[in-house]
Design a protein around this motif. Structure first.
Motif, short mmCIF file in Angstrom:
data_model
loop_
_atom_site.label_atom_id
_atom_site.label_comp_id
_atom_site.label_asym_id
_atom_site.label_seq_id
_atom_site.Cartn_x
_atom_site.Cartn_y
_atom_site.Cartn_z
N ARG A 59 0.85 -1.19 0.00
CA ARG A 59 0.00 0.00 0.00
C ARG A 59 0.88 1.23 0.00
NH1 ARG A 59 -4.33 -0.74 4.69
NH2 ARG A 59 -2.67 0.41 5.67
N SER A 60 0.48 2.20 -0.73
CA SER A 60 1.20 3.47 -0.76
C SER A 60 0.34 4.54 -0.12
CB SER A 60 1.52 3.87 -2.20
OG SER A 60 2.10 5.15 -2.24
N ALA A 61 0.95 5.38 0.68
CA ALA A 61 0.21 6.45 1.34
C ALA A 61 0.00 7.63 0.40
CB ALA A 61 0.95 6.91 2.59
N ALA A 62 0.68 7.62 -0.74
CA ALA A 62 0.61 8.76 -1.66
C ALA A 62 -0.16 8.38 -2.92
CB ALA A 62 2.02 9.21 -2.03
N SER A 63 -0.77 9.40 -3.51
CA SER A 63 -1.45 9.24 -4.79
C SER A 63 -0.78 10.17 -5.79
CB SER A 63 -2.92 9.63 -4.67
OG SER A 63 -3.60 8.77 -3.80
N PRO A 64 -0.75 9.79 -7.05
CA PRO A 64 -0.20 10.70 -8.07
C PRO A 64 -1.02 11.99 -8.12
CG PRO A 64 -0.51 8.49 -8.96
CD PRO A 64 -1.16 8.51 -7.61
N TRP A 65 -0.33 13.09 -8.39
CA TRP A 65 -0.97 14.41 -8.42
C TRP A 65 -2.17 14.43 -9.36
CZ3 TRP A 65 -2.68 18.38 -6.30
CH2 TRP A 65 -3.08 19.50 -7.00
N GLU A 66 -2.05 13.83 -10.53
CA GLU A 66 -3.16 13.84 -11.48
C GLU A 66 -4.40 13.18 -10.90
OE1 GLU A 66 -3.41 15.57 -14.26
OE2 GLU A 66 -1.40 16.31 -13.82
N ASP A 67 -4.23 12.09 -10.16
CA ASP A 67 -5.38 11.43 -9.51
C ASP A 67 -6.01 12.33 -8.45
OD1 ASP A 67 -4.86 9.27 -11.12
OD2 ASP A 67 -4.00 8.03 -9.50
N VAL A 68 -5.18 12.96 -7.65
CA VAL A 68 -5.67 13.85 -6.59
C VAL A 68 -6.43 15.01 -7.22
CG1 VAL A 68 -4.97 15.40 -4.73
CG2 VAL A 68 -3.82 13.21 -5.01
N LYS A 69 -5.84 15.62 -8.24
CA LYS A 69 -6.48 16.76 -8.90
C LYS A 69 -7.82 16.35 -9.50
CE LYS A 69 -4.69 18.53 -12.68
NZ LYS A 69 -3.80 19.27 -13.62
#
Length: 75
Positions: A59-69
């Motif tokens: 599991r990664s705690a981070a999401s790619p910026w494009e997904d977040v946006k």
């Protein structure tokens, strides 16, 4: 906090400002962290920590910026 816990705190410490008492607690906690090898975990505690580590694998705690946006903007 019950009366028994209050009596274990020296009265003069209660006279210190809250910020100074917090600093003392942090310093005390650091000494405990430094000596953590002296704290023995039970087998149940060790098993629970191992279970949590396995559950977090991959599991990664981070999401790619494009997904977040995309989630924020709803696009």
């Amino acid at each position: 906090m019950g009366p028994n816990r209050m009596s274990s705190v020296p009265a003069d410490l209660r006279l210190l400002p809250v910020a100074e008492r917090i600093s003392l607690v942090e310093a005390l906690w650091e000494t405990i962290a430094d000596d953590q090898t002296e704290l023995d975990l039970t087998e149940a505690q060790k098993a629970e920590l191992d279970r949590r580590l396995v559950a977090r694998e991959g599991r990664s705690a981070a999401s790619p910026w494009e997904d977040v946006k995309r989630r924020i903007l709803g696009k």
